[in-house]
Design a protein around this motif. Structure first.
Motif, PDB file in Angstrom:
ATOM      1  N   GLN A 150      -2.334  -1.573  -8.142  1.00 51.30           N
ATOM      2  CA  GLN A 150      -1.942  -2.643  -7.240  1.00 51.30           C
ATOM      3  C   GLN A 150      -2.875  -3.812  -7.429  1.00 51.30           C
ATOM      4  O   GLN A 150      -4.091  -3.682  -7.259  1.00 51.30           O
ATOM      5  N   PHE A 179       5.529  -4.589   1.585  1.00 47.34           N
ATOM      6  CA  PHE A 179       6.167  -4.542   0.266  1.00 47.34           C
ATOM      7  C   PHE A 179       7.634  -4.158   0.406  1.00 47.34           C
ATOM      8  O   PHE A 179       7.967  -3.162   1.050  1.00 47.34           O
ATOM      9  N   MET A 239      -6.916  -1.625  -7.531  1.00 46.63           N
ATOM     10  CA  MET A 239      -6.639  -0.548  -6.582  1.00 46.63           C
ATOM     11  C   MET A 239      -5.629   0.380  -7.241  1.00 46.63           C
ATOM     12  O   MET A 239      -4.602  -0.075  -7.748  1.00 46.63           O
ATOM     13  N   ARG A 271     -12.500   6.945  -2.495  1.00 41.92           N
ATOM     14  CA  ARG A 271     -11.983   5.698  -1.935  1.00 41.92           C
ATOM     15  C   ARG A 271     -12.479   4.494  -2.734  1.00 41.92           C
ATOM     16  O   ARG A 271     -11.742   3.544  -2.956  1.00 41.92           O
ATOM     17  N   TYR A 272     -13.738   4.574  -3.136  1.00 42.53           N
ATOM     18  CA  TYR A 272     -14.332   3.488  -3.931  1.00 42.53           C
ATOM     19  C   TYR A 272     -15.071   4.101  -5.130  1.00 42.53           C
ATOM     20  O   TYR A 272     -15.724   5.134  -4.995  1.00 42.53           O
ATOM     21  N   GLY A 285      -3.247   3.482   2.174  1.00 40.45           N
ATOM     22  CA  GLY A 285      -2.133   3.531   1.240  1.00 40.45           C
ATOM     23  C   GLY A 285      -0.872   2.948   1.861  1.00 40.45           C
ATOM     24  O   GLY A 285      -0.893   2.410   2.965  1.00 40.45           O
ATOM     25  N   TYR A 328       8.667   7.572  -1.287  1.00 42.16           N
ATOM     26  CA  TYR A 328       7.442   8.175  -1.779  1.00 42.16           C
ATOM     27  C   TYR A 328       6.448   8.401  -0.637  1.00 42.16           C
ATOM     28  O   TYR A 328       6.482   7.698   0.361  1.00 42.16           O
ATOM     29  N   TYR A 356       0.173   4.347  -9.655  1.00 43.97           N
ATOM     30  CA  TYR A 356       0.411   2.913  -9.667  1.00 43.97           C
ATOM     31  C   TYR A 356      -0.924   2.187  -9.626  1.00 43.97           C
ATOM     32  O   TYR A 356      -1.910   2.698  -9.091  1.00 43.97           O
ATOM     33  N   GLY A 374      -0.627 -10.335  -5.811  1.00 47.76           N
ATOM     34  CA  GLY A 374       0.435 -11.150  -6.383  1.00 47.76           C
ATOM     35  C   GLY A 374       1.326 -10.433  -7.380  1.00 47.76           C
ATOM     36  O   GLY A 374       2.345 -10.980  -7.799  1.00 47.76           O
ATOM     37  N   LEU A 375       0.933  -9.233  -7.751  1.00 43.11           N
ATOM     38  CA  LEU A 375       1.731  -8.475  -8.726  1.00 43.11           C
ATOM     39  C   LEU A 375       2.384  -7.254  -8.104  1.00 43.11           C
ATOM     40  O   LEU A 375       3.185  -6.578  -8.759  1.00 43.11           O
ATOM     41  N   GLY A 376       2.048  -6.942  -6.894  1.00 41.45           N
ATOM     42  CA  GLY A 376       2.610  -5.766  -6.252  1.00 41.45           C
ATOM     43  C   GLY A 376       2.126  -4.496  -6.913  1.00 41.45           C
ATOM     44  O   GLY A 376       0.995  -4.415  -7.410  1.00 41.45           O
ATOM     45  N   LEU A 377       2.965  -3.491  -6.925  1.00 38.78           N
ATOM     46  CA  LEU A 377       2.631  -2.204  -7.518  1.00 38.78           C
ATOM     47  C   LEU A 377       3.309  -2.076  -8.872  1.00 38.78           C
ATOM     48  O   LEU A 377       4.498  -2.348  -9.008  1.00 38.78           O
ATOM     49  N   PHE A 386       2.421   8.096  -0.226  1.00 40.33           N
ATOM     50  CA  PHE A 386       1.297   7.521  -0.947  1.00 40.33           C
ATOM     51  C   PHE A 386      -0.035   8.064  -0.446  1.00 40.33           C
ATOM     52  O   PHE A 386      -0.184   8.389   0.739  1.00 40.33           O
ATOM     53  N   GLY A 387      -0.995   8.121  -1.356  1.00 38.92           N
ATOM     54  CA  GLY A 387      -2.372   8.346  -0.959  1.00 38.92           C
ATOM     55  C   GLY A 387      -2.992   7.058  -0.446  1.00 38.92           C
ATOM     56  O   GLY A 387      -2.353   6.002  -0.435  1.00 38.92           O
ATOM     57  N   SER A 388      -4.242   7.135  -0.028  1.00 42.32           N
ATOM     58  CA  SER A 388      -4.921   5.985   0.566  1.00 42.32           C
ATOM     59  C   SER A 388      -5.468   5.007  -0.464  1.00 42.32           C
ATOM     60  O   SER A 388      -5.925   3.930  -0.100  1.00 42.32           O
ATOM     61  N   GLY A 389      -5.449   5.407  -1.716  1.00 40.14           N
ATOM     62  CA  GLY A 389      -5.875   4.486  -2.758  1.00 40.14           C
ATOM     63  C   GLY A 389      -7.322   4.682  -3.177  1.00 40.14           C
ATOM     64  O   GLY A 389      -8.162   5.142  -2.397  1.00 40.14           O
ATOM     65  N   LEU A 419      -3.131   3.643  -6.744  1.00 40.61           N
ATOM     66  CA  LEU A 419      -2.424   4.409  -5.723  1.00 40.61           C
ATOM     67  C   LEU A 419      -1.674   5.565  -6.372  1.00 40.61           C
ATOM     68  O   LEU A 419      -0.962   5.383  -7.352  1.00 40.61           O
ATOM     69  N   GLY A 440       8.314  -5.306  -4.887  1.00 39.32           N
ATOM     70  CA  GLY A 440       8.032  -6.723  -4.866  1.00 39.32           C
ATOM     71  C   GLY A 440       6.541  -6.969  -4.868  1.00 39.32           C
ATOM     72  O   GLY A 440       5.748  -6.029  -4.744  1.00 39.32           O
ATOM     73  N   PRO A 441       6.114  -8.227  -4.974  1.00 36.62           N
ATOM     74  CA  PRO A 441       4.685  -8.544  -5.061  1.00 36.62           C
ATOM     75  C   PRO A 441       3.937  -8.436  -3.746  1.00 36.62           C
ATOM     76  O   PRO A 441       2.712  -8.452  -3.730  1.00 36.62           O
TER      77      PRO A 441
END
Lengths: 115, 113
Positions: free
Chosen positions: A37, B90, A88, A9-10, B43, A104, A35, A40-43, A106-109, A90, B104-105
């Motif tokens: 994250q 998102f 982050m 996770r971290y 996630g 999709y 991905y 402001g830039l999203g994924l 997703f995992g928890s990141g 993902l 999107g962001p």
């Protein structure tokens, strides 16, 4: 339900270290994605894989590589970690190359900090 | 190339008030549209999707979205929000020819007591 598990996770790593981020899915999905994250830039897509040992570059592959030796596991590798790779990360999987009706999963990141 | 705009980076709203999160995409002949939600330290989870048919799509947790082809929009709405809706949302778009899937962001929704 499909489960996508990211092992950490971290993570905190030092500049220049080789870093492995692991992702495992349990539903026999063909396709897996990494991905990053950022606010402001999203994924943004780093790499994806549509089959074992197959990989394709995404939008921001520089500084990264991937490995897919088994269908269920997709690893992201930072060859020499740098502070601008603090982010982050993902992992996602899907039955088809495209999201398709289910989208999709997703995992928890993994939140990686490079110091 | 396809692009997705979420005009509001942050939306604060009081509990039980209505909310609309905006999403616009660049023009395309046909698209598939998605909204994902990311709760703190988790996630992304699929909230709803538009593939075809009715332009009003209902998702989980009382959310709905309306596809507007002429305005190239897919705004997300909820008539009455809860504290538990605090999350990042998102919008994502897939071209109909399947060549491009873009996020999107994100919009950070904060529900205040």
């Amino acid at each position: 339900d499909v489960k996508v598990t990211q092992s950490s996770r971290y993570l905190v790593k030092r500049t220049g270290e080789k870093v492995f981020l692991e992702c495992v899915q349990d539903m026999d999905h063909e396709n897996m994605f990494w991905y990053r994250q950022d606010p402001g830039l999203g994924l943004r897509l780093i790499y994806f894989s549509y089959d074992v040992k197959m990989k394709e570059k995404g939008d921001i592959p520089e500084g990264y590589s991937v490995s897919r030796e088994k269908k269920e596991r997709f690893s992201l590798i930072l060859e020499s970690a740098s502070t601008n790779q603090t982010s982050m990360y993902l992992c996602a999987s899907s039955l088809s190359y495209l999201p398709g009706p289910a989208g999709y999963t997703f995992g928890s990141g993994t939140r990686l900090t490079v110091v | 190339a396809q692009s997705v705009t979420q005009l509001d980076s942050q939306v604060p709203v009081f509990e039980e008030a209505p909310v609309e999160l905006r999403c616009n995409y660049s023009s395309s002949v046909s698209v598939y549209l998605f909204w994902y939600v990311q709760y703190p330290n988790q996630g992304l989870q699929l909230l709803l999707k538009y593939l075809s048919g009715s332009t009003l799509v209902k998702g989980i947790n009382g959310f709905e979205a309306e596809f507007n082809k002429s305005q190239t929009s897919f705004h997300l709405r909820k008539p009455s929000v809860h504290i538990s809706d605090t999350a990042e949302y998102f919008c994502a778009v897939l071209d109909g020819d399947g060549q491009n899937f873009v996020f999107g962001p994100g919009t950070r929704l904060s529900v205040l007591p």
